[in-house]
Scaffold this motif. Structure first.
Motif, PDB file in Angstrom:
ATOM      1  N   PHE A  60      43.879  36.257  33.029  1.00 54.02           N
ATOM      2  CA  PHE A  60      44.261  35.800  34.363  1.00 54.02           C
ATOM      3  C   PHE A  60      43.164  36.085  35.391  1.00 54.02           C
ATOM      4  CE2 PHE A  60      48.485  35.743  32.476  1.00 54.02           C
ATOM      5  CZ  PHE A  60      49.031  34.611  33.051  1.00 54.02           C
ATOM      6  N   LYS A  61      42.425  37.163  35.191  1.00 52.16           N
ATOM      7  CA  LYS A  61      41.309  37.435  36.101  1.00 52.16           C
ATOM      8  C   LYS A  61      40.246  36.350  35.981  1.00 52.16           C
ATOM      9  CE  LYS A  61      41.993  42.439  35.868  1.00 52.16           C
ATOM     10  NZ  LYS A  61      41.385  43.737  35.488  1.00 52.16           N
ATOM     11  N   ARG A  62      39.943  35.946  34.741  1.00 46.51           N
ATOM     12  CA  ARG A  62      38.951  34.885  34.549  1.00 46.51           C
ATOM     13  C   ARG A  62      39.439  33.568  35.148  1.00 46.51           C
ATOM     14  NH1 ARG A  62      38.650  37.314  29.336  1.00 46.51           N
ATOM     15  NH2 ARG A  62      39.998  35.648  28.519  1.00 46.51           N
ATOM     16  N   LYS A  63      40.715  33.268  34.987  1.00 43.24           N
ATOM     17  CA  LYS A  63      41.246  32.032  35.560  1.00 43.24           C
ATOM     18  C   LYS A  63      41.202  32.080  37.082  1.00 43.24           C
ATOM     19  CE  LYS A  63      44.405  31.130  31.688  1.00 43.24           C
ATOM     20  NZ  LYS A  63      43.747  29.864  31.271  1.00 43.24           N
ATOM     21  N   PHE A  64      41.500  33.234  37.665  1.00 40.78           N
ATOM     22  CA  PHE A  64      41.463  33.356  39.125  1.00 40.78           C
ATOM     23  C   PHE A  64      40.049  33.163  39.645  1.00 40.78           C
ATOM     24  CE2 PHE A  64      40.829  35.988  42.914  1.00 40.78           C
ATOM     25  CZ  PHE A  64      41.773  35.436  43.766  1.00 40.78           C
ATOM     26  N   VAL A  65      39.072  33.774  38.984  1.00 37.99           N
ATOM     27  CA  VAL A  65      37.676  33.619  39.406  1.00 37.99           C
ATOM     28  C   VAL A  65      37.239  32.169  39.261  1.00 37.99           C
ATOM     29  CG1 VAL A  65      35.302  34.288  38.885  1.00 37.99           C
ATOM     30  CG2 VAL A  65      37.098  36.010  38.903  1.00 37.99           C
ATOM     31  N   LYS A 118      31.274  35.457  42.924  1.00 39.85           N
ATOM     32  CA  LYS A 118      30.890  36.872  42.977  1.00 39.85           C
ATOM     33  C   LYS A 118      31.795  37.643  43.927  1.00 39.85           C
ATOM     34  CE  LYS A 118      25.998  36.444  41.764  1.00 39.85           C
ATOM     35  NZ  LYS A 118      24.593  36.627  42.237  1.00 39.85           N
ATOM     36  N   ILE A 119      32.136  37.025  45.051  1.00 37.59           N
ATOM     37  CA  ILE A 119      33.042  37.688  45.999  1.00 37.59           C
ATOM     38  C   ILE A 119      34.408  37.906  45.358  1.00 37.59           C
ATOM     39  CG2 ILE A 119      34.285  37.383  48.170  1.00 37.59           C
ATOM     40  CD1 ILE A 119      31.832  35.943  49.265  1.00 37.59           C
ATOM     41  N   SER A 120      34.894  36.927  44.621  1.00 29.11           N
ATOM     42  CA  SER A 120      36.192  37.063  43.948  1.00 29.11           C
ATOM     43  C   SER A 120      36.167  38.172  42.909  1.00 29.11           C
ATOM     44  CB  SER A 120      36.573  35.736  43.287  1.00 29.11           C
ATOM     45  OG  SER A 120      36.650  34.699  44.248  1.00 29.11           O
ATOM     46  N   VAL A 121      35.080  38.238  42.124  1.00 31.48           N
ATOM     47  CA  VAL A 121      34.962  39.297  41.121  1.00 31.48           C
ATOM     48  C   VAL A 121      34.917  40.668  41.778  1.00 31.48           C
ATOM     49  CG1 VAL A 121      33.445  40.270  39.340  1.00 31.48           C
ATOM     50  CG2 VAL A 121      33.855  37.814  39.409  1.00 31.48           C
ATOM     51  N   HIS A 122      34.142  40.791  42.871  1.00 31.88           N
ATOM     52  CA  HIS A 122      34.051  42.064  43.577  1.00 31.88           C
ATOM     53  C   HIS A 122      35.405  42.455  44.166  1.00 31.88           C
ATOM     54  CE1 HIS A 122      32.181  45.350  45.686  1.00 31.88           C
ATOM     55  NE2 HIS A 122      32.593  44.893  46.853  1.00 31.88           N
ATOM     56  N   MET A 123      36.156  41.489  44.680  1.00 34.47           N
ATOM     57  CA  MET A 123      37.469  41.775  45.251  1.00 34.47           C
ATOM     58  C   MET A 123      38.434  42.258  44.171  1.00 34.47           C
ATOM     59  SD  MET A 123      39.893  39.192  47.457  1.00 34.47           S
ATOM     60  CE  MET A 123      40.031  38.040  46.088  1.00 34.47           C
ATOM     61  N   LEU A 124      38.464  41.600  43.016  1.00 35.82           N
ATOM     62  CA  LEU A 124      39.333  42.024  41.920  1.00 35.82           C
ATOM     63  C   LEU A 124      38.961  43.406  41.412  1.00 35.82           C
ATOM     64  CD1 LEU A 124      39.708  38.709  39.887  1.00 35.82           C
ATOM     65  CD2 LEU A 124      41.407  39.806  41.350  1.00 35.82           C
ATOM     66  N   ASP A 125      37.653  43.690  41.342  1.00 37.00           N
ATOM     67  CA  ASP A 125      37.223  45.019  40.896  1.00 37.00           C
ATOM     68  C   ASP A 125      37.675  46.106  41.868  1.00 37.00           C
ATOM     69  OD1 ASP A 125      36.049  43.973  38.649  1.00 37.00           O
ATOM     70  OD2 ASP A 125      34.036  43.866  39.516  1.00 37.00           O
ATOM     71  N   GLN A 126      37.599  45.824  43.163  1.00 40.49           N
ATOM     72  CA  GLN A 126      38.042  46.810  44.150  1.00 40.49           C
ATOM     73  C   GLN A 126      39.550  47.029  44.088  1.00 40.49           C
ATOM     74  OE1 GLN A 126      36.806  46.217  48.160  1.00 40.49           O
ATOM     75  NE2 GLN A 126      34.705  46.862  47.795  1.00 40.49           N
ATOM     76  N   ILE A 127      40.322  45.941  43.920  1.00 36.05           N
ATOM     77  CA  ILE A 127      41.773  46.083  43.766  1.00 36.05           C
ATOM     78  C   ILE A 127      42.095  46.908  42.529  1.00 36.05           C
ATOM     79  CG2 ILE A 127      43.902  44.816  43.299  1.00 36.05           C
ATOM     80  CD1 ILE A 127      42.822  42.550  45.023  1.00 36.05           C
TER      81      ILE A 127
END
Length: 370
Positions: free
Chosen positions: A193-198, A209-218
């Motif tokens: 689901f993370k890959r689909k969201f990105v 990149k912003i989406s990946v960084h946001m998911l990592d912070q969450i």
């Protein structure tokens, strides 16, 4: 005639602030619509959000088992069975004390009634004055002399309470079952689901990149928060057990476990623990002094662990101010009740990370920030 009328100086129109009333009204209506939609869809949204938070917390353990060459399916099953066995073992260890409390409920009720009657005895006591004032307020004109007053007794209130309680238990079991299955499937999916969201979050590489960084912070915020809650609740349970044993409270281990479990609920959990332990001590000792000592010890430990350590660590994890967190706690408690209280802090963390990375949410980020 003024200089402006004579044409010597150009007329200057006063500056008037420009307010986008239409945009403000639409924003207000949108926010209200979202809030009431969340409230109406509680039975669907609460298990989903709870499952996502729990899956985020358990994902590192499944990933660790996967790195140890255990298939993800087997690792997920093993982890969830381990949690179930741990909960069952805890219930088995404390069943004698819990059973003793349940069997002693009639006796406890009688003791509590006699204790309260003893505290309120006396013609000039505070409770008697309150009763007299209440009787005067309830008097809507009095009863004429010689007339007979018939009071009808009904157990409708008790029946309605039992019906409401059975419905609440059934709803809780249904939502908990849905949450368990959803956690299982989320853990099985891994990063799908993370890959689909990105993939759908943005078209350009910078947006991805912003989406990946946001998911990592969450992910990091939720992991740190769950680890902090686990450690603080265990320490709180141990300190409560020591304090209750020193004060001579019966079933100290059971009350310590209850204190550690209820501490998950911000603010209201420690309050319920203090009330429960205070009533138990009042029934056991029959005096107000020891009961207050037990209740105050519970409150003191909760303040030490919750206000000092948990609040400070939560601010360090998400860089949020305590006022905003408390407002969100009240908001989600109004929306979803006790579940909203439990989920308010993780949702606040997620909202802060999203507001920091999404354009147009600068005001939300500023409100939630330190």
């Amino acid at each position: 005639m003024t200089v402006q009328d004579a044409g010597l100086v150009d007329a200057v129109e006063p500056d008037t602030p420009f307010v986008r009333a239409r945009g403000a009204c639409l924003t207000t209506l949108t926010v209200l619509a979202v809030l009431f939609s969340l409230k109406l869809a509680q039975e669907f949204i609460v298990p989903v959000v709870m499952a996502i938070v729990v899956a985020y917390a358990l994902d590192p353990a499944v990933t660790l088992l996967e790195r140890a060459r255990l298939p993800r399916v087997l690792g997920t099953v093993a982890l969830m069975l381990s949690i179930a066995f741990a909960i069952g073992g805890l219930a088995y260890v404390t069943q004698d004390q819990v059973g003793g409390i349940v069997h002693a409920l009639p006796e406890i009720s009688g003791k509590l009634s006699r204790t309260l009657e003893g505290l309120s005895s006396g013609d000039g006591s505070f409770f008697e004055k309150l009763k007299g004032a209440a009787s005067l307020l309830q008097d809507t004109g009095g009863v004429q002399p010689g007339r007979q007053v018939v009071v009808a007794k009904s157990d409708g209130g008790l029946s309605e309470f039992l019906l409401w309680g059975s419905k609440g238990v059934a709803t809780f079991i249904g939502q908990a079952t849905m949450c368990v299955f959803l956690v299982f499937f989320l853990l099985l999916s891994g990063n799908a689901f993370k890959r689909k969201f990105v993939k759908v979050a943005g078209k350009t590489l910078s947006q991805k990149k912003i989406s990946v960084h946001m998911l990592d912070q969450i992910n990091s915020s939720i992991h740190m928060y769950m680890a902090m809650m686990l450690v603080t609740n265990v320490v709180l349970g141990l300190l409560s057990w020591v304090a209750f044993r020193l004060l001579g409270l019966e079933n100290a281990a059971t009350w310590a476990i209850v204190a550690g479990a209820l501490h998950i609920i911000p603010y209201f959990g420690p309050l319920m623990t203090a009330i429960g332990t205070g009533v138990a001590a009042l029934v056991q000792f029959g005096e107000l002094g020891p009961a207050l000592a037990v209740a105050m010890s519970s409150v003191g430990i909760a303040l030490l662990m919750g206000v000092v350590i948990t609040t400070w660590m939560s601010g360090r994890i998400a860089k949020m101010n305590a006022v905003a967190v408390f407002i969100l706690l009240l908001l989600f408690t109004w929306l979803w009740g006790i579940w909203g209280t439990l989920l308010s802090v993780p949702i606040a963390f997620i909202a802060k990370v999203v507001a920091d990375h999404v354009e147009g949410l600068d005001a939300v980020s500023e409100f939630l920030g330190e």
